[in-house]
Design a protein around this motif. Structure first.
Motif, short mmCIF file in Angstrom:
data_model
loop_
_atom_site.label_atom_id
_atom_site.label_comp_id
_atom_site.label_asym_id
_atom_site.label_seq_id
_atom_site.Cartn_x
_atom_site.Cartn_y
_atom_site.Cartn_z
N GLN A 117 84.43 8.85 -66.39
CA GLN A 117 84.04 9.90 -67.32
C GLN A 117 84.73 9.77 -68.68
OE1 GLN A 117 84.95 10.45 -64.14
NE2 GLN A 117 83.09 11.23 -63.22
N GLU A 118 85.78 8.96 -68.78
CA GLU A 118 86.40 8.72 -70.08
C GLU A 118 85.43 7.98 -71.01
OE1 GLU A 118 90.00 6.52 -69.53
OE2 GLU A 118 91.03 8.18 -68.55
N ILE A 119 84.47 7.24 -70.42
CA ILE A 119 83.53 6.44 -71.20
C ILE A 119 82.12 6.98 -71.12
CG2 ILE A 119 82.46 4.14 -71.34
CD1 ILE A 119 85.17 2.99 -70.57
N THR A 120 81.68 7.40 -69.93
CA THR A 120 80.29 7.79 -69.74
C THR A 120 80.11 8.75 -68.56
OG1 THR A 120 78.04 6.94 -69.43
CG2 THR A 120 79.78 5.84 -68.21
N THR A 121 79.03 9.50 -68.60
CA THR A 121 78.63 10.30 -67.43
C THR A 121 77.30 9.76 -66.89
OG1 THR A 121 77.53 11.89 -68.88
CG2 THR A 121 79.80 12.40 -68.20
N ASN A 122 76.79 8.70 -67.48
CA ASN A 122 75.54 8.08 -67.05
C ASN A 122 75.86 6.73 -66.41
OD1 ASN A 122 72.93 7.19 -66.64
ND2 ASN A 122 72.49 6.86 -68.80
N PHE A 123 76.11 6.74 -65.12
CA PHE A 123 76.48 5.51 -64.42
C PHE A 123 75.96 5.54 -62.99
CE2 PHE A 123 79.96 8.52 -63.96
CZ PHE A 123 80.19 8.52 -62.59
#
Length: 182
Positions: A117-123
């Motif tokens: 979540q530090e980078i993305t919530t779309n994974f």
């Protein structure tokens, strides 16, 4: 002038109709978060990617670069590589890990320590079983261009290794739609 357009059109049609896939060279393992007690390191794994010519099928082959590397428990791919047009979990129509239906989720869950979540919530997170190599095949409902700057995470033991990999980028356009703008 018409000859140039015809050659261009034939080139685009030939390329877009090809059944050949693209084998991409592995990109570098970037960062690592690990416990002092972990014997796993960021360079212990290689991730090779093959993409079908239409961009709908993505094959990730993960191998241990070091014999004593820990077995993976999770492989996570950042899908947020084209803003609002990025691929999502809902765009995946099938997935396998080593030939079996994949156990996957759009959530990190608990206990990975990867901090996606530090980078993305779309994974997409894959739970993988004990093995020496893993072949993950993803099929999307549409084709995607190749993003060369996507982030992935490889969870092994108490380590979570962040790597730059190839992943779906922006959706591929319709060849005839693109030709109509010439």
């Amino acid at each position: 002038m018409k000859k140039i357009y015809l050659i261009l059109i034939m080139s685009i049609i030939t390329f877009s109709c090809s059944d050949e896939s693209v084998n991409l060279e592995p990109l570098s393992i970037a960062n690592s978060k690990r416990s002092i007690n972990s014997v796993s390191n960021s360079g212990d794994y290689n991730v090779a990617v093959t993409v079908s010519s239409d961009g709908t099928e993505w094959t990730y082959t993960i191998t241990r670069a070091v014999t004593k590397a820990k077995s993976l428990s999770h492989f996570i791919i950042d899908l947020n590589n084209c803003g609002q047009d990025s691929a999502t979990f809902a765009d995946i129509i099938s997935a396998t890990v080593n030939g079996n239906p994949a156990n996957m989720s759009p959530s990190e869950g608990s206990g990975t320590g990867c901090d996606t979540q530090e980078i993305t919530t779309n994974f997409i997170k894959f739970d993988v079983q004990e093995a020496t190599s893993w072949v993950i095949i993803l099929k999307y409902n549409r084709g995607y261009e190749i993003s060369t700057t996507a982030t992935s995470w490889l969870k092994a033991g108490t380590s979570c290794h962040q790597a730059v990999i190839y992943a779906p980028g922006c959706p591929k356009g319709d060849v005839f739609e693109e030709l109509s703008t010439l």
